[in-house]
Scaffold this motif. Sequence first.
Motif, short mmCIF file in Angstrom:
data_model
loop_
_atom_site.label_atom_id
_atom_site.label_comp_id
_atom_site.label_asym_id
_atom_site.label_seq_id
_atom_site.Cartn_x
_atom_site.Cartn_y
_atom_site.Cartn_z
N ASP A 188 0.85 -1.20 -0.15
CA ASP A 188 0.31 0.59 -0.13
C ASP A 188 1.05 1.20 0.23
OD1 ASP A 188 -2.49 -1.58 -0.17
OD2 ASP A 188 -2.18 -1.40 2.16
N VAL A 189 2.49 1.05 -0.06
CA VAL A 189 3.24 2.67 0.37
C VAL A 189 3.34 3.03 -1.22
CG1 VAL A 189 4.81 3.30 0.92
CG2 VAL A 189 4.87 1.14 1.87
N PRO A 190 3.18 2.92 -2.29
CA PRO A 190 3.28 3.36 -3.59
C PRO A 190 1.95 4.59 -3.06
CG PRO A 190 4.26 1.45 -3.41
CD PRO A 190 3.21 1.28 -2.10
N VAL A 191 0.68 3.97 -3.28
CA VAL A 191 -0.08 4.54 -3.12
C VAL A 191 -0.22 6.03 -2.46
CG1 VAL A 191 -3.26 5.00 -2.72
CG2 VAL A 191 -1.84 3.29 -3.58
N LEU A 192 -0.01 5.46 -0.78
CA LEU A 192 0.34 6.38 0.35
C LEU A 192 1.50 7.52 -0.12
CD1 LEU A 192 -0.58 7.85 3.05
CD2 LEU A 192 2.09 6.44 3.66
N TYR A 193 2.86 7.38 -0.98
CA TYR A 193 3.40 8.24 -1.62
C TYR A 193 3.41 9.22 -2.25
CZ TYR A 193 8.42 9.34 -2.81
OH TYR A 193 9.70 10.30 -3.07
N ALA A 194 2.36 8.57 -3.15
CA ALA A 194 1.50 9.36 -4.87
C ALA A 194 0.85 10.61 -4.35
CB ALA A 194 1.32 8.36 -5.54
N ASP A 195 0.32 10.27 -2.93
CA ASP A 195 -0.79 11.40 -2.05
C ASP A 195 0.23 11.74 -1.84
OD1 ASP A 195 -2.19 11.96 -0.84
OD2 ASP A 195 -3.70 10.87 0.05
N LEU A 196 1.22 11.34 -1.22
CA LEU A 196 2.13 12.29 -0.12
C LEU A 196 2.37 13.33 -1.16
CD1 LEU A 196 3.97 10.33 2.28
CD2 LEU A 196 2.38 12.28 2.91
N ALA A 197 3.17 12.78 -2.16
CA ALA A 197 3.24 13.86 -3.38
C ALA A 197 2.47 15.03 -3.88
CB ALA A 197 4.32 12.94 -4.53
N THR A 198 1.65 14.97 -3.69
CA THR A 198 0.55 15.99 -4.19
C THR A 198 0.28 17.00 -3.37
OG1 THR A 198 -1.18 15.31 -3.81
CG2 THR A 198 -1.02 14.17 -5.20
N ARG A 199 0.70 16.85 -2.27
CA ARG A 199 1.07 17.90 -0.84
C ARG A 199 2.42 18.62 -0.62
NH1 ARG A 199 -2.63 16.51 3.02
NH2 ARG A 199 -3.98 14.28 1.72
N LYS A 200 1.55 20.28 -0.81
CA LYS A 200 3.33 21.14 -0.07
C LYS A 200 3.53 21.24 1.00
CE LYS A 200 -0.06 23.48 -3.38
NZ LYS A 200 -1.62 24.28 -4.26
N ALA A 201 2.70 20.80 2.02
CA ALA A 201 3.71 20.97 3.47
C ALA A 201 4.68 20.27 3.65
CB ALA A 201 2.69 19.93 4.83
N MET A 202 5.37 20.94 4.49
CA MET A 202 7.46 20.81 4.81
C MET A 202 6.87 18.39 5.77
SD MET A 202 10.27 20.78 4.59
CE MET A 202 10.49 22.47 4.17
N ALA A 203 6.12 18.78 6.35
CA ALA A 203 5.56 17.19 6.61
C ALA A 203 5.43 16.56 5.66
CB ALA A 203 4.61 17.23 7.86
N ALA A 204 4.88 16.89 4.49
CA ALA A 204 4.94 15.65 3.61
C ALA A 204 5.90 15.62 3.52
CB ALA A 204 3.57 16.04 2.32
N LYS A 205 6.77 16.75 2.42
CA LYS A 205 8.12 15.69 1.93
C LYS A 205 9.41 14.97 3.14
CE LYS A 205 7.89 20.96 -0.05
NZ LYS A 205 7.05 19.82 -1.46
N ALA A 206 9.16 15.80 4.33
CA ALA A 206 9.88 14.79 5.40
C ALA A 206 9.17 13.37 5.45
CB ALA A 206 9.92 14.84 6.96
N LEU A 207 7.89 13.17 5.34
CA LEU A 207 8.29 11.83 5.58
C LEU A 207 8.36 10.95 4.05
CD1 LEU A 207 5.38 9.24 6.96
CD2 LEU A 207 3.72 11.13 5.62
N MET A 208 7.99 11.44 3.65
CA MET A 208 8.21 10.98 1.66
C MET A 208 9.61 10.29 1.72
SD MET A 208 6.10 13.16 -0.63
CE MET A 208 7.21 12.69 -2.56
N PHE A 209 10.56 10.92 2.54
CA PHE A 209 11.87 11.39 2.48
C PHE A 209 12.17 9.91 4.08
CE2 PHE A 209 16.42 11.69 4.05
CZ PHE A 209 17.08 11.83 2.84
N THR A 210 11.46 9.66 4.42
CA THR A 210 11.68 8.76 5.82
C THR A 210 10.84 7.60 5.26
OG1 THR A 210 10.63 10.24 7.34
CG2 THR A 210 10.34 8.23 7.98
#
Length: 404
Positions: A217-239
């Motif tokens: 299920d991670v690729p779907v979550l990652y794709a959702d995160l990549a559409t978000r502009k918050a710094m927390a989204a970028k940090a979570l993607m990197f994590t």
Amino acid sequence: MAALSGKLTRKLVENLGPGRHGDGNGLYLVVDPSGARRWIVRVVVKGQKNKKGAPLRTDFGLGGADIVTLHQARDRALEYRRMAKQGLNPRFNARQDIPTLEEVAQQVHIDRMPTWKNAKHGQQWINTLRDYAFPKIGRMPVDSVGQPEVLMCLSPIWTDKHETAKRLAQRIKTVLDVARSKGLRSGENPVTAIKEARALPVVKAKPKHHGAMRWQDVPVLYADLATRKAMAAKALMFTCLTGSRTGEVLGMRWSEVDIDSLLWTCPAERMKMGEDHRIPLTDAMLAIIEPLRELQSEYVFEGQKRHKPLSNMSMLMLLRRMEVEGVTVHGFRSTFRDWASEQANVPREVAELSLANKVGSNVERAYARSDLLEKRRSLMERWSRFIAGSDGIVVRLHQVGDPQ
């Protein structure tokens, strides 16, 4: 005042080697091989005989030299000699001047500050005693603390806060052990006696697992995160991509990033194992962090305050806003580990080293000189392609500074 002078000086008290060193008038400084220093006084009690009929000659402890000064030791020794001349046994008649449990605990905390893994750990050590022991027995002389007093602290939290209670027991034990080594108490440690007597009920601790997402299920979550502009989204993607711990990612500084070698080196002070950890950087990871250089911040993932990192709750709160339930940020480490075993089929040591976990026994680790960097790089590239797409990037990341 003549009675309060002797052969020793403060400098000698601090520097004399192991052995018994006389100050005069029956007062001795005893230095143990470990370096611990304590005072004793030898007196002969007038009119009292030992079992063989000889004058009763007895040694009395006056406390540790790091707590009882030379002047105080001479003063106490004089008091003991006066009682002995009057036929009074100091063991039953001496004025007790023993520090409290809290005083000894505070000194132990100070003495061990250089050994704490970090300041937070050291503060947690004393805070446990402050919250659960000091209010009940903190003012008691340390030589008066026995099993009932220890149970008074442990019993109320033994079941409901079992892990905290176990830490509390260990820390009380340490304080009492130190007090005994300084001549401030004698006999068995009451914490040990309570354990051996099984005076507290057996508590079967339920293992706590960090909620983890299925790797499918991670690729779907990652794709959702990549559409978000918050710094927390970028940090979570990197994590997600690195499998790193929250504190390691949020504390990441640009000075730790080597673009030429495609490496991020997380320093030992931020690593659980206390050793530097090299993380290979993939195209997907670089796509996240490279645009963030425009902020010219000390931290890669800057928070609301300039040159300060994101809050350690920022990524978890983002998951909650996304209504991703039953999943923690730390759980993505388990997700990666499951994928590495079930899908990538890599050797165990490669997967564990990618997560900066200990592998093998102490002896095995002593001989394992390599951190298997290139094998880990290959694994992380495969993980990035699985999460972010074949080219490592599934969508264009939003420009830095856009509102959420």
